[in-house]
Enzyme design. Structure first.
Site, mmCIF file in Angstrom:
data_model
loop_
_atom_site.group_PDB
_atom_site.id
_atom_site.type_symbol
_atom_site.label_atom_id
_atom_site.label_comp_id
_atom_site.label_asym_id
_atom_site.label_seq_id
_atom_site.Cartn_x
_atom_site.Cartn_y
_atom_site.Cartn_z
ATOM 1 N N CYS A 2 0.818 -1.214 0.000
ATOM 2 C CA CYS A 2 0.000 0.000 0.000
ATOM 3 C C CYS A 2 0.853 1.267 0.000
ATOM 4 C CB CYS A 2 -0.899 0.030 1.227
ATOM 5 S SG CYS A 2 -1.969 -1.402 1.335
ATOM 6 N N ARG A 28 5.177 0.087 -6.002
ATOM 7 C CA ARG A 28 5.120 -0.734 -4.791
ATOM 8 C C ARG A 28 4.170 -1.911 -4.971
ATOM 9 N NH1 ARG A 28 6.662 2.409 -0.128
ATOM 10 N NH2 ARG A 28 5.187 1.303 1.186
ATOM 11 N N TRP A 71 -2.972 -2.771 -1.720
ATOM 12 C CA TRP A 71 -2.582 -4.153 -2.041
ATOM 13 C C TRP A 71 -3.342 -5.000 -1.034
ATOM 14 C CZ3 TRP A 71 -0.147 -8.383 0.213
ATOM 15 C CH2 TRP A 71 0.376 -9.337 -0.673
ATOM 16 N N ASN A 97 -1.697 1.721 5.974
ATOM 17 C CA ASN A 97 -0.812 0.677 5.461
ATOM 18 C C ASN A 97 -0.434 -0.209 6.633
ATOM 19 O OD1 ASN A 97 1.011 -0.887 4.064
ATOM 20 N ND2 ASN A 97 2.624 0.668 4.003
ATOM 21 N N GLY A 98 -0.531 -1.531 6.448
ATOM 22 C CA GLY A 98 -0.182 -2.445 7.524
ATOM 23 C C GLY A 98 -1.318 -3.419 7.777
ATOM 24 N N GLU A 466 18.018 -18.191 -7.615
ATOM 25 C CA GLU A 466 17.627 -16.848 -8.055
ATOM 26 C C GLU A 466 17.098 -16.866 -9.494
ATOM 27 O OE1 GLU A 466 16.855 -14.182 -6.821
ATOM 28 O OE2 GLU A 466 17.040 -12.708 -8.409
ATOM 29 N N LYS A 470 13.386 -15.613 -10.560
ATOM 30 C CA LYS A 470 13.118 -14.599 -11.593
ATOM 31 C C LYS A 470 12.150 -15.142 -12.633
ATOM 32 C CE LYS A 470 14.085 -11.719 -10.085
ATOM 33 N NZ LYS A 470 14.789 -11.449 -8.883
ATOM 34 N N GLU A 473 8.436 -15.718 -11.070
ATOM 35 C CA GLU A 473 7.617 -14.598 -10.614
ATOM 36 C C GLU A 473 7.093 -13.745 -11.758
ATOM 37 O OE1 GLU A 473 9.684 -11.934 -7.956
ATOM 38 O OE2 GLU A 473 11.500 -12.041 -9.145
ATOM 39 N N HIS A 489 17.925 -37.372 -5.205
ATOM 40 C CA HIS A 489 17.270 -37.656 -3.923
ATOM 41 C C HIS A 489 15.780 -37.326 -3.977
ATOM 42 C CE1 HIS A 489 21.207 -38.494 -2.330
ATOM 43 N NE2 HIS A 489 21.631 -37.320 -2.781
ATOM 44 N N LYS A 583 6.324 -4.606 -4.447
ATOM 45 C CA LYS A 583 7.757 -4.308 -4.411
ATOM 46 C C LYS A 583 8.277 -4.242 -2.986
ATOM 47 C CE LYS A 583 11.662 -3.116 -6.298
ATOM 48 N NZ LYS A 583 12.401 -4.264 -6.856
HETATM 49 C C1 F6R Z 1 12.154 -10.875 -6.213
HETATM 50 C C2 F6R Z 1 11.885 -9.832 -5.261
HETATM 51 C C3 F6R Z 1 11.616 -10.194 -3.828
HETATM 52 C C4 F6R Z 1 12.454 -9.299 -2.897
HETATM 53 C C5 F6R Z 1 12.055 -9.528 -1.434
HETATM 54 C C6 F6R Z 1 12.921 -8.716 -0.488
HETATM 55 O O1 F6R Z 1 12.423 -10.351 -7.477
HETATM 56 O O2 F6R Z 1 11.901 -8.691 -5.578
HETATM 57 O O3 F6R Z 1 11.872 -11.539 -3.580
HETATM 58 O O4 F6R Z 1 13.787 -9.595 -3.114
HETATM 59 O O5 F6R Z 1 10.715 -9.159 -1.252
HETATM 60 O O6 F6R Z 1 12.809 -7.343 -0.726
HETATM 61 P P1 F6R Z 1 13.875 -6.319 -0.173
HETATM 62 O O7 F6R Z 1 15.158 -6.607 -0.839
HETATM 63 O O8 F6R Z 1 13.311 -4.972 -0.508
HETATM 64 O O9 F6R Z 1 13.976 -6.541 1.315
#
Ligand code: F6R
Length: 588
Positions: A2, A28, A71, A97-98, A466, A470, A473, A489, A583
């Protein structure tokens, strides 16, 4: 998650100013939006689900307004659940927010006292609690203070009273920053929304309450309501470039910014890295914490530390930290990795570590974020704002910081810098020569699959995690990363003829073993996609990346980012705003 914004000041087109500010908070992640304005004799509310897009509306001139991007946590994505929420008399408007953890009991108590709550959210209790406080004769500041102290959880609220030219903000953990400008005062969950309005910023702290009015802000200690002076005021810096420029989306822009971001880090962060390295040297125990991509960087960091400086670092997902490491003490250094510096699980882990007496450090991208403000030692990643929901340039900058720090601990800082600069050149090569187009071709095939596996060994195992993150998501393909030795395994049961298997196969001590793992997958019909500097006949497709030695994890991050990107385009997904993701994850 949010986004919150509010303005009080000289009469103007506040409605469209709020919309413009909310658009800067879009990155965000949100599913609906809304605003409230103090109009002549009523509260004007405008809400909708979906994106704001290029929307401009005709709103009355007003001197105050608040807005919100939502959100969803409690209650579906419908306009009635979008903020602002109002009290029974439509005098009070609230954005939040929260998560109000005790909202159910607050709601049923309010309903038993005759209040009509119009949404399914946890947020609208705030408007009705403030309504009761005002009815009891308290001023707006005291009304919000008393209300806020009834809320359990991490929350930020902004409360507007249409009968007064002022509004009130309070927070616990969820961030709020206040902007002071010539034409009025503003508040937002992110300083990026205040650029058009503020010359100076004041970061609101947890124990404070802010009363904003046209001439500035009055700050109070929230429990005593004694007026206090701001701890510090920060000048608003030059506007950061947050446009896409000529790029079709932020994801491709931010992927292409990585070489320059790495060079900038090497140029500018040397002193901060040395301080972090000294803190590591002075510690009996080092623990890295992070979430998602930052957690993967932490895992890679543990391998890099072991190899470069012989330090055995422990890693923990930030959300799990509270359940372990009970015996930490002053000999421990807990290093948080975070792009936003606002991820609530990371902030929680750091609070826990502080309570246990550990020393705290951070590797963080967002200057003046809550994490940045709360640690003794920190390295700023300096990548600039990451607008795309996917973490890309912050990931490679985290890896580089860990590599540089481990090199400084080993007394080989120059070798570390050279390795990162070599990786920057190698990434340039991947991005500009035919490799990018080759990845696009492979992604076209991959996009038709339901499942995909990525394997690596050693430091390339976190790279596999990673790459899979990527890809999944943004393309919504089920992608999993594995340590290649673990395949037999259990995981190998999932491989069918044609299943795409990405193999991270650099020219180092992992090569022989990773090729064995690849052979096991190939025998079950896997479609093998190699990533490395030397081809092998086992691969059906190959993505060549230049060898960057110890800095290979930085370079091998790019194929995963681009495979995800091109597969997302192929599947018609929005690369910048994948479904369900936010985000800045500011709720637990
Ligand atoms: C993946 C992604 C999330 C963030 C995670 C941590 O592309 O963006 O997995 O890495 O939410 O976010 P930060 O780094 O802002 O603590």
């Amino acid at each position: 998650m949010c986004g919150v914004f509010g303005f009080v000041g000289q009469p103007t087109d506040v409605g469209n100013a709020v919309l413009t500010a909310l658009k800067t908070l879009e990155y965000r992640g949100y599913d609906s939006w809304g605003l409230a304005l103090s109009a002549a004799d009523h509260l004007l509310i405008d809400k909708d689900v979906g994106r704001i897009n290029g929307r401009r509306r005709v709103y009355p001139i007003s001197s105050q307004g608040i807005g919100h991007t939502r959100w969803a946590t409690h209650g579906g994505v419908v306009a009635a659940n979008a903020h602002p929420h109002v009290d029974c008399f439509r005098r009070i408007a609230v954005v939040h927010n929260g998560i109000i953890e005790n909202h159910a009991e607050l709601r049923s108590a309010l309903e038993s006292r005759g209040h009509k709550l119009e949404s399914d959210t946890d947020s609208d209790v705030v408007a009705h609690l403030v309504e009761e406080e005002l009815a009891a004769g308290r001023d707006l500041g005291a009304a919000v203070s008393n209300t806020f102290s009834q809320l359990d959880g991490y929350n930020a609220v902004v409360v507007m009273d249409r009968l007064q030219q002022r509004f009130v903000a309070a927070k616990r953990v969820s961030p709020l920053v206040i902007g002071l400008g010539e034409y009025g005062s503003t508040v937002a969950s992110d300083a990026i929304a205040l650029h058009d309005h503020a010359d100076e910023l004041v970061y609101l702290e947890d124990d404070q309450l802010a009363v904003l009015h046209a001439r500035g802000v009055d700050l109070y200690d929230r429990s005593s309501m004694r007026q206090i002076t701001p701890i510090s005021r920060v000048q608003v810096g030059p506007r950061e470039d947050i446009d896409r420029g000529d790029y079709p989306d932020f994801l491709s822009k931010e992927v292409s910014e990585q070489p320059e971001a790495l060079r900038r880090l090497v140029r500018e962060a040397r002193d901060e890295i040395q301080v972090l390295a000294d803190a590591v040297r002075a510690s009996g125990k080092v623990i890295f914490v992070g979430c998602g991509t930052a957690g993967n960087a932490a895992a890679a960091g543990a391998y890099l530390f072991s190899e470069i400086c012989g330090h055995d670092v422990t890693i923990a997902p930030a959300s799990e930290f509270r359940y372990r490491s009970q015996s930490l003490g002053p000999e421990a250094l807990v290093v948080a990795l975070s792009q936003s510096g606002e991820t609530v699980d990371v902030l929680d882990a750091m609070a826990e570590a502080r309570n246990r007496g550990a020393r705290l450090a951070a590797i963080v991208n967002t200057p003046r974020s809550t994490l940045d403000r709360s640690v003794e030692t920190r390295v700023l990643l300096r990548t600039g704002t990451e607008q795309c929901v996917l973490a890309t340039k912050s990931y490679t900058a985290m890896l580089a910081t860990l590599l540089l720090t481990a090199s400084a601990v080993a007394g080989r800082s120059s070798a570390g810098s050279e390795a990162v600069l070599r990786a920057a050149d190698a990434i340039d090569e991947v991005l500009v020569n035919g490799t990018r187009e080759r990845i696009r071709g492979i992604a076209t095939t991959v996009a038709r699959s339901e499942h995909l596996f990525v394997i690596g060994r050693g430091v390339h195992y976190p790279s596999a995690l990673e790459a899979a993150l990527k890809i999944k998501e943004v393309s919504y393909i089920h992608a999993e990363g594995f340590a290649a030795g673990e395949l037999k395994h259990g995981v190998i049961a999932l491989v069918e003829p044609g299943t795409p298997c990405v193999v991270l196969c650099p020219d180092d001590q992992t090569r022989t073993d990773i090729l064995s793992g690849a052979a096991e997958l190939k025998s079950r019909g896997g479609h093998m996609i190699g990533v490395g500097s030397i081809e092998d006949p086992i691969f059906d497709d190959f993505i060549p990346v230049p060898d960057a030695g110890i800095a290979n994890p930085l370079v091998e991050a790019i194929p995963g980012q681009l495979l995800g990107y091109f597969a997302a385009l192929e599947r018609g997904n929005d690369p910048d705003r994948p479904r369900n993701l936010a985000k800045s994850v500011t709720v637990k």
